[in-house]
Design a protein around this motif. Structure first.
Motif, PDB file in Angstrom:
ATOM      1  N   TRP A  38       0.850  -1.205   0.000  1.00 36.25           N
ATOM      2  CA  TRP A  38       0.000   0.000   0.000  1.00 36.25           C
ATOM      3  C   TRP A  38       0.888   1.258   0.000  1.00 36.25           C
ATOM      4  CZ3 TRP A  38      -3.165  -3.074  -1.619  1.00 36.25           C
ATOM      5  CH2 TRP A  38      -3.747  -4.120  -0.920  1.00 36.25           C
ATOM      6  N   GLU A  39       1.998   1.180   0.715  1.00 33.77           N
ATOM      7  CA  GLU A  39       2.924   2.330   0.706  1.00 33.77           C
ATOM      8  C   GLU A  39       3.408   2.589  -0.721  1.00 33.77           C
ATOM      9  OE1 GLU A  39       4.565   1.106   5.155  1.00 33.77           O
ATOM     10  OE2 GLU A  39       5.949   1.038   3.468  1.00 33.77           O
ATOM     11  N   GLY A  42       1.048   4.440  -2.819  1.00 33.62           N
ATOM     12  CA  GLY A  42       1.115   5.883  -2.537  1.00 33.62           C
ATOM     13  C   GLY A  42       2.132   6.582  -3.424  1.00 33.62           C
ATOM     14  N   SER A  73      -8.806   0.971  -3.047  1.00 36.20           N
ATOM     15  CA  SER A  73      -8.979   1.944  -1.953  1.00 36.20           C
ATOM     16  C   SER A  73      -7.664   2.675  -1.657  1.00 36.20           C
ATOM     17  CB  SER A  73      -9.536   1.265  -0.705  1.00 36.20           C
ATOM     18  OG  SER A  73      -8.543   0.479  -0.104  1.00 36.20           O
ATOM     19  N   TYR A  74      -6.531   2.080  -2.041  1.00 33.26           N
ATOM     20  CA  TYR A  74      -5.245   2.775  -1.832  1.00 33.26           C
ATOM     21  C   TYR A  74      -4.737   3.436  -3.116  1.00 33.26           C
ATOM     22  CZ  TYR A  74      -4.879   0.961   2.881  1.00 33.26           C
ATOM     23  OH  TYR A  74      -5.099   0.700   4.215  1.00 33.26           O
ATOM     24  N   MET A 183       2.210   5.878   4.235  1.00 29.66           N
ATOM     25  CA  MET A 183       0.971   5.197   3.822  1.00 29.66           C
ATOM     26  C   MET A 183       0.064   6.202   3.134  1.00 29.66           C
ATOM     27  SD  MET A 183       0.092   2.057   4.269  1.00 29.66           S
ATOM     28  CE  MET A 183      -1.584   1.697   4.749  1.00 29.66           C
ATOM     29  N   PRO A 184      -0.528   5.833   1.987  1.00 24.77           N
ATOM     30  CA  PRO A 184      -1.497   6.751   1.365  1.00 24.77           C
ATOM     31  C   PRO A 184      -2.824   6.698   2.127  1.00 24.77           C
ATOM     32  CG  PRO A 184      -1.337   4.716   0.096  1.00 24.77           C
ATOM     33  CD  PRO A 184      -0.360   4.583   1.235  1.00 24.77           C
ATOM     34  N   GLU A 185      -3.640   7.693   1.874  1.00 25.66           N
ATOM     35  CA  GLU A 185      -4.955   7.719   2.516  1.00 25.66           C
ATOM     36  C   GLU A 185      -5.815   6.594   1.938  1.00 25.66           C
ATOM     37  OE1 GLU A 185      -8.649  10.731   2.697  1.00 25.66           O
ATOM     38  OE2 GLU A 185      -6.681  11.620   2.261  1.00 25.66           O
ATOM     39  N   ARG A 186      -6.651   5.974   2.780  1.00 29.95           N
ATOM     40  CA  ARG A 186      -7.494   4.867   2.308  1.00 29.95           C
ATOM     41  C   ARG A 186      -8.876   5.403   1.957  1.00 29.95           C
ATOM     42  NH1 ARG A 186     -10.673   0.795   4.768  1.00 29.95           N
ATOM     43  NH2 ARG A 186     -10.633  -1.102   3.507  1.00 29.95           N
ATOM     44  N   ARG A 187      -9.323   5.123   0.738  1.00 26.52           N
ATOM     45  CA  ARG A 187     -10.663   5.557   0.316  1.00 26.52           C
ATOM     46  C   ARG A 187     -11.483   4.305   0.010  1.00 26.52           C
ATOM     47  NH1 ARG A 187      -7.441   9.470  -2.284  1.00 26.52           N
ATOM     48  NH2 ARG A 187      -7.761  11.526  -1.382  1.00 26.52           N
TER      49      ARG A 187
END
Ligand code: FAD
Length: 345
Positions: A38-39, A42, A73-74, A183-187
């Motif tokens: 997930w990083e 980002g 979501s990422y 970490m990116p924001e999770r949507r």
């Protein structure tokens, strides 16, 4: 000759222009994704935006379809999914064949993987098979105006930062250690396209068989890479028994004890606790460095911590250059004093 050079350049440009999109390998074990994936989405999103291409995830495994939504979501807009029994456990051969099959078919411009055991193994094998370059353990990634990925990493024992480019081959491949990128924001509501793929690989043709999985218990379950509070000790701790002072402080904070390489080489702490270039990269909320001088090889593993508190009796110690708060003095007095104060609170 000038015309020949022009022709060569044009042929190279034509070859490279067939490649597009930024890919991130979603590393998973038993259906659980490694956070570094997930990083990487980002940083991958920033790269994709700067060259105006799509950010795609590659999910390989068995029963891993749920990871597609997580990837959306990422930030991924497309997921290439290979969901087959042969991919149940990570093994180099089937994953290598699958990844190269996808590269051959869809031609990504940039491929990112975590610098984990799995990512390092797979990235090296893929880069060799598709005959491209690979930069391991990058700490910075961006793209120049010719769509070349600038891959920055420590070199020569960490004494310089090198920027490496792979301007004649595609895809451009890099690995990045866990916790180096934020970490990116999770949507959770984000959506995208799933491309279902399958690869003709027979279990019988694969040389490696998984007979048994034995969980690594050597680190006693302590994950310094994921800890929010780390109290680290270096050669200034003088003896292994003195690490109990750091453990007491870490317990008060709800954190863990880390170490410099000197402390690990002296046999005072296990290697799983080592922070730095040849240890773990950490990004805690608070990093307390006790009796650590701040050599570059240590700094590259902890300098992105939110708050760094350095305790050292040498006011010239390089650790103070990256410290948010510096305390010049004897750690054997200062550390217990901080622990006592925290106990009073
Ligand atoms: P020192 O440099 O000896 O520092 C000890 C410090 O303790 C000194 O600043 C001293 O002033 C202070 N001190 C002593 N007594 C007290 C006291 N009573 N109170 C307060 N302060 C006190 N290092 C890593 O940490 N991680 C790595 O991953 C890593 N990888 C490396 C990879 C390569 C290829 C190479 C060449 C080196 C690597 N190193 C790594 C080693 C690194 O270069 C340093 O040698 C090491 O970090 C030094 O450890 P230290 O700070 O604990 O010890």
């Amino acid at each position: 000759p000038a015309e020949e050079v022009d022709e060569e350049e044009a042929a190279l440009a034509a070859k490279l222009s067939a490649y597009r999109d930024v890919w991130v390998f979603i590393e998973q074990t038993e259906g659980e994704a490694a956070k570094v994936s997930w990083e990487l989405l980002g940083v991958g999103a920033e790269l994709a935006k700067s060259i105006n291409v799509a950010l795609c995830a590659v999910v390989i495994g068995e029963g891993v379809g749920h990871l597609c939504q997580e990837a959306f979501s990422y930030g991924a807009s497309k997921v290439y999914l290979l969901d087959q029994p042969v991919f149940h456990y990570y093994r180099t051969e089937p994953y290598l064949n699958a990844f190269c099959y996808l590269i051959d078919k869809y031609k990504p411009e940039i491929v990112l993987m975590g610098a984990t055991g799995m990512g390092r193994d797979l990235a090296g094998a893929v880069a060799t098979r598709v005959k491209t370059g690979l930069t391991a353990d990058c700490t910075g990634l961006d793209v120049d105006d010719k769509r070349n990925l600038r891959q920055t990493r420590p070199a020569f024992g960490g004494n310089i930062m090198a920027t490496i480019m792979c301007d004649k081959f595609r895809p451009q491949m890099a690995t990045v250690r866990p916790h180096v990128m934020p970490m990116p924001e999770r949507r959770p509501a984000a959506s995208g396209e799933i491309v279902h793929e399958s690869c003709a690989i027979n279990e019988a043709d694969i040389l490696t068989k998984v007979l048994e999985i034995i969980k690594d218990t050597k680190g006693q379950g302590v994950d310094i890479a994921g800890a929010e509070f780390i109290v680290s000790g270096g050669r200034g701790m003088m003896a292994p028994e003195n690490f109990s002072l750091l453990q007491e402080l870490a317990d008060e904070l709800g954190g863990v004890v880390g170490a410099s390489r000197s402390a690990v080489d002296a046999g005072w702490m296990p290697h799983e606790r080592q922070v730095g270039q040849t240890g773990k990269t950490v990004r805690p909320k608070i990093y307390i460095a006790c009796g650590i001088s701040g050599a570059i090889q240590h700094l590259v593993g902890m300098q992105d911590s939110d708050v760094i508190i350095a305790i050292n009796r040498d006011r010239e110690a390089p650790i103070f250059a990256v410290a948010t708060y510096g305390i010049v003095g004897d750690l054997f007095q200062i550390v217990p004093a901080i622990t006592d104060r925290l106990r009073e609170l």
